[in-house]
Design a protein around this motif. Sequence first.
Motif, PDB file in Angstrom:
ATOM      1  N   ALA B 138       0.834  -1.202   0.000  1.00  0.00           N
ATOM      2  CA  ALA B 138       0.000   0.000   0.000  1.00  0.00           C
ATOM      3  C   ALA B 138       0.874   1.259   0.000  1.00  0.00           C
ATOM      4  O   ALA B 138       0.603   2.215  -0.723  1.00  0.00           O
ATOM      5  CB  ALA B 138      -0.931  -0.002   1.196  1.00  0.00           C
ATOM      6  N   VAL B 142       1.029   3.894  -3.161  1.00  0.00           N
ATOM      7  CA  VAL B 142       0.344   5.172  -2.990  1.00  0.00           C
ATOM      8  C   VAL B 142       1.328   6.283  -2.600  1.00  0.00           C
ATOM      9  O   VAL B 142       1.652   7.150  -3.402  1.00  0.00           O
ATOM     10  CB  VAL B 142      -0.811   5.064  -1.981  1.00  0.00           C
ATOM     11  CG1 VAL B 142      -1.510   6.403  -1.820  1.00  0.00           C
ATOM     12  CG2 VAL B 142      -1.809   4.013  -2.451  1.00  0.00           C
ATOM     13  N   PRO B 395     -17.925  -3.535  10.727  1.00  0.00           N
ATOM     14  CA  PRO B 395     -16.673  -3.265  11.456  1.00  0.00           C
ATOM     15  C   PRO B 395     -16.251  -1.796  11.424  1.00  0.00           C
ATOM     16  O   PRO B 395     -15.436  -1.366  12.227  1.00  0.00           O
ATOM     17  CB  PRO B 395     -15.641  -4.121  10.720  1.00  0.00           C
ATOM     18  CG  PRO B 395     -16.425  -5.146   9.980  1.00  0.00           C
ATOM     19  CD  PRO B 395     -17.747  -4.522   9.667  1.00  0.00           C
ATOM     20  N   PHE B 396     -16.795  -1.003  10.473  1.00  0.00           N
ATOM     21  CA  PHE B 396     -16.364   0.387  10.385  1.00  0.00           C
ATOM     22  C   PHE B 396     -17.374   1.360  10.982  1.00  0.00           C
ATOM     23  O   PHE B 396     -17.196   2.568  10.912  1.00  0.00           O
ATOM     24  CB  PHE B 396     -16.082   0.762   8.924  1.00  0.00           C
ATOM     25  CG  PHE B 396     -14.888   0.037   8.371  1.00  0.00           C
ATOM     26  CD1 PHE B 396     -13.616   0.405   8.770  1.00  0.00           C
ATOM     27  CD2 PHE B 396     -15.041  -1.024   7.509  1.00  0.00           C
ATOM     28  CE1 PHE B 396     -12.506  -0.274   8.301  1.00  0.00           C
ATOM     29  CE2 PHE B 396     -13.931  -1.708   7.031  1.00  0.00           C
ATOM     30  CZ  PHE B 396     -12.660  -1.335   7.428  1.00  0.00           C
ATOM     31  N   ASP B 426     -21.885  -7.261   7.003  1.00  0.00           N
ATOM     32  CA  ASP B 426     -20.472  -7.554   7.235  1.00  0.00           C
ATOM     33  C   ASP B 426     -19.645  -6.961   6.092  1.00  0.00           C
ATOM     34  O   ASP B 426     -20.178  -6.556   5.061  1.00  0.00           O
ATOM     35  CB  ASP B 426     -20.266  -9.060   7.344  1.00  0.00           C
ATOM     36  CG  ASP B 426     -20.559  -9.763   6.042  1.00  0.00           C
ATOM     37  OD1 ASP B 426     -19.598 -10.118   5.342  1.00  0.00           O
ATOM     38  OD2 ASP B 426     -21.747  -9.923   5.701  1.00  0.00           O
ATOM     39  N   GLN B 427     -18.349  -6.945   6.316  1.00  0.00           N
ATOM     40  CA  GLN B 427     -17.469  -6.262   5.377  1.00  0.00           C
ATOM     41  C   GLN B 427     -17.520  -6.872   3.978  1.00  0.00           C
ATOM     42  O   GLN B 427     -17.517  -6.154   2.979  1.00  0.00           O
ATOM     43  CB  GLN B 427     -16.043  -6.324   5.922  1.00  0.00           C
ATOM     44  CG  GLN B 427     -15.119  -5.297   5.312  1.00  0.00           C
ATOM     45  CD  GLN B 427     -13.701  -5.540   5.756  1.00  0.00           C
ATOM     46  OE1 GLN B 427     -13.466  -6.022   6.859  1.00  0.00           O
ATOM     47  NE2 GLN B 427     -12.752  -5.231   4.917  1.00  0.00           N
ATOM     48  N   GLY B 428     -17.599  -8.199   3.902  1.00  0.00           N
ATOM     49  CA  GLY B 428     -17.626  -8.866   2.602  1.00  0.00           C
ATOM     50  C   GLY B 428     -18.854  -8.478   1.802  1.00  0.00           C
ATOM     51  O   GLY B 428     -18.769  -8.165   0.607  1.00  0.00           O
ATOM     52  N   THR B 429     -20.011  -8.472   2.464  1.00  0.00           N
ATOM     53  CA  THR B 429     -21.256  -8.117   1.781  1.00  0.00           C
ATOM     54  C   THR B 429     -21.202  -6.669   1.306  1.00  0.00           C
ATOM     55  O   THR B 429     -21.617  -6.361   0.189  1.00  0.00           O
ATOM     56  CB  THR B 429     -22.443  -8.316   2.740  1.00  0.00           C
ATOM     57  OG1 THR B 429     -22.370  -9.637   3.271  1.00  0.00           O
ATOM     58  CG2 THR B 429     -23.767  -8.136   2.026  1.00  0.00           C
ATOM     59  N   GLN B 431     -18.517  -4.926   0.610  1.00  0.00           N
ATOM     60  CA  GLN B 431     -17.560  -4.837  -0.495  1.00  0.00           C
ATOM     61  C   GLN B 431     -18.209  -5.305  -1.796  1.00  0.00           C
ATOM     62  O   GLN B 431     -18.014  -4.708  -2.843  1.00  0.00           O
ATOM     63  CB  GLN B 431     -16.333  -5.702  -0.166  1.00  0.00           C
ATOM     64  CG  GLN B 431     -15.188  -5.550  -1.140  1.00  0.00           C
ATOM     65  CD  GLN B 431     -14.650  -4.136  -1.168  1.00  0.00           C
ATOM     66  OE1 GLN B 431     -14.405  -3.548  -0.115  1.00  0.00           O
ATOM     67  NE2 GLN B 431     -14.485  -3.571  -2.357  1.00  0.00           N
ATOM     68  N   GLU B 432     -19.011  -6.371  -1.707  1.00  0.00           N
ATOM     69  CA  GLU B 432     -19.661  -6.889  -2.900  1.00  0.00           C
ATOM     70  C   GLU B 432     -20.629  -5.852  -3.467  1.00  0.00           C
ATOM     71  O   GLU B 432     -20.703  -5.649  -4.678  1.00  0.00           O
ATOM     72  CB  GLU B 432     -20.389  -8.188  -2.589  1.00  0.00           C
ATOM     73  CG  GLU B 432     -20.879  -8.887  -3.828  1.00  0.00           C
ATOM     74  CD  GLU B 432     -21.244 -10.336  -3.554  1.00  0.00           C
ATOM     75  OE1 GLU B 432     -20.374 -11.195  -3.789  1.00  0.00           O
ATOM     76  OE2 GLU B 432     -22.357 -10.587  -3.084  1.00  0.00           O
ATOM     77  N   ASP B 435     -18.526  -3.294  -5.232  1.00  0.00           N
ATOM     78  CA  ASP B 435     -17.934  -3.801  -6.463  1.00  0.00           C
ATOM     79  C   ASP B 435     -18.969  -3.932  -7.573  1.00  0.00           C
ATOM     80  O   ASP B 435     -18.676  -3.720  -8.744  1.00  0.00           O
ATOM     81  CB  ASP B 435     -17.274  -5.166  -6.217  1.00  0.00           C
ATOM     82  CG  ASP B 435     -16.018  -5.053  -5.366  1.00  0.00           C
ATOM     83  OD1 ASP B 435     -15.540  -3.917  -5.193  1.00  0.00           O
ATOM     84  OD2 ASP B 435     -15.534  -6.092  -4.880  1.00  0.00           O
ATOM     85  N   ASN B 444     -18.265   7.705   4.679  1.00  0.00           N
ATOM     86  CA  ASN B 444     -16.835   7.560   4.933  1.00  0.00           C
ATOM     87  C   ASN B 444     -16.266   8.798   5.610  1.00  0.00           C
ATOM     88  O   ASN B 444     -16.750   9.907   5.417  1.00  0.00           O
ATOM     89  CB  ASN B 444     -16.112   7.347   3.585  1.00  0.00           C
ATOM     90  CG  ASN B 444     -14.627   7.104   3.743  1.00  0.00           C
ATOM     91  OD1 ASN B 444     -13.842   8.040   3.752  1.00  0.00           O
ATOM     92  ND2 ASN B 444     -14.247   5.858   3.909  1.00  0.00           N
ATOM     93  N   ARG B 446     -11.976   9.994   6.718  1.00  0.00           N
ATOM     94  CA  ARG B 446     -10.588   9.545   6.802  1.00  0.00           C
ATOM     95  C   ARG B 446      -9.778  10.509   7.657  1.00  0.00           C
ATOM     96  O   ARG B 446     -10.025  11.700   7.650  1.00  0.00           O
ATOM     97  CB  ARG B 446      -9.962   9.433   5.409  1.00  0.00           C
ATOM     98  CG  ARG B 446     -10.568   8.321   4.557  1.00  0.00           C
ATOM     99  CD  ARG B 446      -9.800   8.142   3.271  1.00  0.00           C
ATOM    100  NE  ARG B 446      -8.400   7.873   3.537  1.00  0.00           N
ATOM    101  CZ  ARG B 446      -7.886   6.651   3.672  1.00  0.00           C
ATOM    102  NH1 ARG B 446      -8.647   5.593   3.559  1.00  0.00           N
ATOM    103  NH2 ARG B 446      -6.614   6.489   3.906  1.00  0.00           N
ATOM    104  N   LEU B 457      -7.929   9.596  -2.815  1.00  0.00           N
ATOM    105  CA  LEU B 457      -8.580   8.285  -2.757  1.00  0.00           C
ATOM    106  C   LEU B 457     -10.071   8.389  -3.051  1.00  0.00           C
ATOM    107  O   LEU B 457     -10.658   7.526  -3.679  1.00  0.00           O
ATOM    108  CB  LEU B 457      -8.386   7.657  -1.378  1.00  0.00           C
ATOM    109  CG  LEU B 457      -7.020   7.060  -1.069  1.00  0.00           C
ATOM    110  CD1 LEU B 457      -6.933   6.688   0.396  1.00  0.00           C
ATOM    111  CD2 LEU B 457      -6.790   5.820  -1.926  1.00  0.00           C
ATOM    112  N   GLY B 464      -8.811   4.908  -5.139  1.00  0.00           N
ATOM    113  CA  GLY B 464      -9.114   3.566  -4.642  1.00  0.00           C
ATOM    114  C   GLY B 464     -10.514   3.441  -4.062  1.00  0.00           C
ATOM    115  O   GLY B 464     -11.122   2.376  -4.120  1.00  0.00           O
TER     116      GLY B 464
END
Lengths: 311, 547
Positions: B138, B142, B395-396, B426-429, B431-432, B435, B444, B446, B457, B464
């Motif tokens: 990373a 970057v 998680p965030f 959850d994070q995976g869901t 992210q999907e 995507d 968000n 930062r 970003l 990203g």
Amino acid sequence: MRQPRLRAVTRRLGTGLVVLWAATSAAYLALLAAPGDTVDAIVGDGADTPQIRAEIITEWALDRPAAVQYLDYLRRLAEGDLGRSYLLQRPVAEVIGEQLTATLTLAVTAAGLGVLLAIALATATAGHRRPWLRRASSGLELVLVSTPTFLIGIVLLTVFSFRLGLFPVAGDQGVAALVLPAVTLALPIAGLLAQILRDALDRALDEPFVLTARSRGTRESAVLLRHALRHALLPTITLAGWLFGTLLGGAVIVEQVFGRPGLGQVTLAAVTGKDMPVVLAVVTLSAAVYVVVNTAADLAYLLVDPRLRRS
Amino acid sequence: MPAPHLRTLTAVALVALLAGVTGCSTDAAPASDAASQPRSGGTLTWAIETEPITLNPHLYAQAKARLLVWNTFESLLSYDQQGKLVPWLATGWQTTPDGRSYTVTLRDKVTFSDGTPFDATAVKANIDKLREPGYAPAVAAVQLRNLDTVEVVDARTVRLTLTNPDVLILDFLASPQGAQVSPKSLREAKNLKAGGVDLAGTGPFVLDRYVPGQELHYKRNPGYDWAPPSATHTGPAYLDGITYRFLKESAVRIGALTSGQVQLIEGVPATDQQLITANPRLRLIRQLNSGSAYSYYFNTSRTPFDDLRVRRAFREAVDVDTVLKAVYRDTAVRAWSVISPSSPLYDKRLDGSYGGNAITANALLDQAGWTRRDADGYRVKDGRRLTVRLVQAAPFVRDRRDVLAQAIQAAVKQSAGIDLKISLVDQGTAQEAFDTNQYEVFDNSRADTDAGAALNLLLHSQGGINRTRVNDPRIDQLLDTGQATADPAGRASIYADLQQRVVVDQALLLPLYAPADQIAASTTVGGVRFEPTAGVPASAYDLWIGN
């Protein structure tokens, strides 16, 4: 004589291995089917460029077909290699190893406390003596079983640590720091075990052998502890597997609340971060312990019930 | 994940036992100010919320771990109270007019805690390590994107040559990722990526014990004498040592503080701040984070937010002040821009420039063709309801952002008939969903020290996490020029133009609040402060214990 027993042991070991394989494979499939891909999980909220993705894929060999990765995982597992954690970037065996003792100490202490408390509650209130005590005890047990572990932990901490200052919030203060977490985890177990044990004691006390013992002039306490309890322990032992599951699940929460090290914290982080190698290792380890516990329970049956020894 | 449920229970348990906790604290000694004069000696215990994933500063990725990183490690540059870059392990730097070469001179007589001297070779070893494939992808991709070569000019001088002008390289030299690790550790550490006790730095403390899941213990580095200008003293740290305990539940952290088992905590939820401020033996200090404000970004690649009028309408439909007041009880600072109001790049002209007008919201939606309403009161166009989906990864979710989302959901429904659908997954869901472009709102914030890094970003067409999916040559050009411009006034004006473009003209987002960090401490502890610019708790260097 030796031959059949050896065969029985071999069969048990075989069954154990099949259980381990099934648990690991089921976890593998579940993680594979879970939404989001592994590269995303490793990238997390950090910088995300095609270059980083390519490096991650190379580093973890994620470009091979899932079946190949799965077989490779099984092969390495058989060799005792648990792989490397995606999130922590360390060998899984090392991550789990340094947390295992803490969780085991907590779980064994809690199980011991829970069983002792259950036996005390049940023997004090079984039979038809002291109905008020019996009612009070089953009421308390119901409360313990239905209260979330988290809340029990916070209440115990607030009273005994924050207000009275008797125990520390975990830390490396040895036995003192173990008391509250172990009690937190033991109370719901004791609640449920006591109810089952009391039922079993009640039934045992109605059996003819108790009448025989009483007619021989055996004292009531001896009838209860020496004869009825032995009989009543059988259904309780059957619950050993359940007990283990509860302990592992409860440890996740208790370790979180009390800021204790342990497998619970590692597992929680691994599941939320989709850290496959760690999740798989925890599942395999849990299955292994489950197999051992149930085998031990079967052996305990033999000790408790002489009739089984003869057959 | 059971966390939100647990939080509720925490509140219940706390309320039930509140009287007891506060009653306990009043019978102790009367309130004293943090003892007036700094003095040396003693040890403190600090309960922190997050256990770092790694203790290697090069791989640092958690804002909550900065206070630990700076105990043991230091960078070449730092930020002062005004947000200006200042030397730290460096004594100064010079850049060529084309902005492609930086010559950094280094401090003399600095040693790593393992005895290795700090010099130009060490700096080069660190940067070379960072560019090694598979070590810190990373950072390499970057922050060091435009770095060409690193050259040891002499023992006290390093020269960095860039392929393109890039002022964010200076932010890298002031970041934990650019922190200096002993070259000996880089070669010999048992577990370099995880960090830990065998990673030596030049900082005021030395990590001497790490019990995973439980605590970190640091002891004073007695030979330390190169504090950054932002610190309030020089020489070795005041404390003999400090222990950081990981206590993840806020109720437990607060209980440990009120009962005196720990002297400092960070991460005090708005709902619990009253507990601290009402206690005369404790004090609460807060500071805004820098970087980007917590905002709802609109996905411009899909209906309905491909229409500027709908994006504007959503912003007008929310009375942000009222919502923040309801959720955070006057503890949140409203944000007006994508950049946090504490950042030197923030454009003050945005204050009060939009929002909170339901009449405008409804007029805009009428113009955009969302004129009809269905039986539930939601706006409809061509048989489709005006539904927008907010996907939050569990998680965030912090600072009760799940509750905030519900308040906004109610607001936009009531004032403009917009259907905001929230999924906490959850994070995976999550992210999907990102995507496959199955979302309309992305939330968000930062905590980067230079807001430019966050905006690259979030808003660059190649960014990203460009989840507004904006592809605007003007925005890309402003971001690129901002990254290549060294003159602070010029930079500020470029980022002001950018904020006008993004927030005012394009309405790409709804800024909500400026995230803040909180420290609650016993009044006997002195020197509690935040890192300038970053706004997160500072290292333990300036802490001392009063009488």
